[in-house]
Design an enzyme around this catalytic site. Structure first.
Site, mmCIF file in Angstrom:
data_model
loop_
_atom_site.group_PDB
_atom_site.id
_atom_site.type_symbol
_atom_site.label_atom_id
_atom_site.label_comp_id
_atom_site.label_asym_id
_atom_site.label_seq_id
_atom_site.Cartn_x
_atom_site.Cartn_y
_atom_site.Cartn_z
ATOM 1 N N ILE A 48 0.831 -1.207 0.000
ATOM 2 C CA ILE A 48 0.000 0.000 0.000
ATOM 3 C C ILE A 48 0.867 1.260 0.000
ATOM 4 O O ILE A 48 0.591 2.218 -0.722
ATOM 5 C CB ILE A 48 -0.952 -0.009 1.212
ATOM 6 C CG1 ILE A 48 -1.982 -1.132 1.060
ATOM 7 C CG2 ILE A 48 -1.650 1.342 1.371
ATOM 8 C CD1 ILE A 48 -2.853 -1.347 2.285
ATOM 9 N N SER A 173 -6.598 0.062 9.709
ATOM 10 C CA SER A 173 -6.933 -1.235 9.117
ATOM 11 C C SER A 173 -8.389 -1.538 9.426
ATOM 12 O O SER A 173 -8.941 -1.078 10.443
ATOM 13 C CB SER A 173 -6.046 -2.334 9.693
ATOM 14 O OG SER A 173 -6.559 -3.621 9.390
ATOM 15 N N TYR A 186 -2.591 -6.165 17.458
ATOM 16 C CA TYR A 186 -2.635 -5.391 16.205
ATOM 17 C C TYR A 186 -3.992 -4.712 16.055
ATOM 18 O O TYR A 186 -4.069 -3.529 15.695
ATOM 19 C CB TYR A 186 -2.355 -6.316 15.030
ATOM 20 C CG TYR A 186 -2.416 -5.638 13.674
ATOM 21 C CD1 TYR A 186 -1.338 -4.899 13.197
ATOM 22 C CD2 TYR A 186 -3.545 -5.754 12.860
ATOM 23 C CE1 TYR A 186 -1.390 -4.288 11.955
ATOM 24 C CE2 TYR A 186 -3.603 -5.152 11.621
ATOM 25 C CZ TYR A 186 -2.519 -4.423 11.163
ATOM 26 O OH TYR A 186 -2.570 -3.817 9.933
ATOM 27 N N LYS A 190 -4.556 -0.564 15.762
ATOM 28 C CA LYS A 190 -5.204 0.074 14.623
ATOM 29 C C LYS A 190 -6.475 0.815 15.057
ATOM 30 O O LYS A 190 -6.849 1.828 14.453
ATOM 31 C CB LYS A 190 -5.509 -0.954 13.546
ATOM 32 C CG LYS A 190 -4.253 -1.489 12.859
ATOM 33 C CD LYS A 190 -3.449 -0.372 12.204
ATOM 34 C CE LYS A 190 -2.226 -0.856 11.489
ATOM 35 N NZ LYS A 190 -1.486 0.218 10.782
ATOM 36 N N THR A 221 -1.356 -7.901 -0.211
ATOM 37 C CA THR A 221 0.036 -7.556 0.054
ATOM 38 C C THR A 221 0.668 -8.680 0.871
ATOM 39 O O THR A 221 -0.030 -9.527 1.440
ATOM 40 C CB THR A 221 0.138 -6.245 0.863
ATOM 41 O OG1 THR A 221 -0.413 -6.459 2.172
ATOM 42 C CG2 THR A 221 -0.610 -5.106 0.186
#
Length: 281
Positions: A48, A173, A186, A190, A221
């Site tokens: 990204i 995210s 995580y 975010k 990705t």
């Protein structure tokens, strides 16, 4: 001494240590909606971040890219300058104060200031539960994903203020809205970026600086392989949210360019999903 930066001219890879590095590789003035403005994109040598750096440069900005490894920086700079884009780069681990300082120094010495900061760098060293994460894992995730964008901005802010305007884009995210049990800390980091976006937008509005948040969904990705390579999980996502395809990095890049442009001059404090569906009411 800055790390070696690569450039492409007539098919040859050369050092640009003594060149005015924020000029385009062709030496011709840039054109486009972001012409002659300077952007920093962290974590921008692939995925990204790379797509965002390319799009901002295509739209006329002079772009400084960065990542943790010199070879990745060299490869990305060579690829984009090979397209005739005004792009340079340096090594920067955003969790290290000395690396952030080097990036700031490079921007000031070679570009003279800054208009846009896109904080894309992020880590996720753990696939597992929230309460199963060690203190070291928590520290690393929060340091890179949450603290580093704020600290980087604090160092660059005075130079944005001198221009009387600026744009900051934080990259969160979809895990902030729809957490996965495999991505415990995580998810939390975010989600914190959504709050950081709202807070900074209020603090910086009087200075003419807008702050918005890009919220990517499942994008193809290397970083997101843990999600889309999990066939069972991906099938559930497609069924529940009616996705017709997996997202591509380029799907995110146009939105960032728009948010940096004058067309978005009355938009701040927003978190905008690029996910193939909406997580909001």
């Amino acid at each position: 001494m800055f790390p070696r930066v690569a450039w492409v001219h007539r098919g040859l890879l050369r050092s640009c240590a003594r060149l005015p590095v924020c000029m385009s590789s062709s030496g011709i003035g840039q054109k486009g909606i972001l012409a002659n403005q300077v952007a920093v994109v962290t974590g921008s040598t692939d995925g990204i971040g790379f797509a965002i750096a390319r799009r901002l440069a295509q739209d006329g900005a002079r772009v400084v890219i960065s990542s943790r490894k010199q070879q990745n920086v060299d490869r990305a700079v060579a690829a984009l300058q090979g397209e005739g884009l005004s792009v340079v780069g340096t090594v920067c681990h955003v969790g290290k104060a000395e690396d952030r300082e080097r990036l700031v120094t490079m921007v000031l010495e070679h570009c003279g200031g800054l208009d846009f900061l896109v904080c894309n760098a992020g880590v996720n060293p753990l696939v597992g539960s929230t309460l199963g994460a060690s203190e070291q894992v928590w520290d690393k995730i929060l340091e890179v994903n949450v603290k580093a964008p704020a600290l980087m901005l604090s160092q660059l802010l005075p130079h944005m203020e001198k221009r009387g305007k600026g744009v900051v884009i934080l990259v969160s995210s979809i895990a902030a809205y729809i957490p996965s049990v495999e991505l415990g800390p995580y998810n939390v980091s975010k989600t914190a970026l959504l709050g950081l976006t709202r807070t900074l937008s209020l603090e910086l509005a009087p200075k003419g600086i807008r702050v918005n948040c890009l919220v990517p969904g499942v994008i193809e990705t290397d970083f997101s392989k843990v999600i889309y390579k999990n066939e069972a999980f991906w099938n559930i996502v497609k069924e529940n949210y009616k996705l017709q395809r997996i997202g591509q990095p380029e799907d995110c890049a146009g939105l960032v360019s728009f948010l940096c442009s004058p067309d978005a001059s009355y938009i701040t404090g927003e978190s905008i999903s690029v996910a193939g569906f909406s997580p909001h009411l």
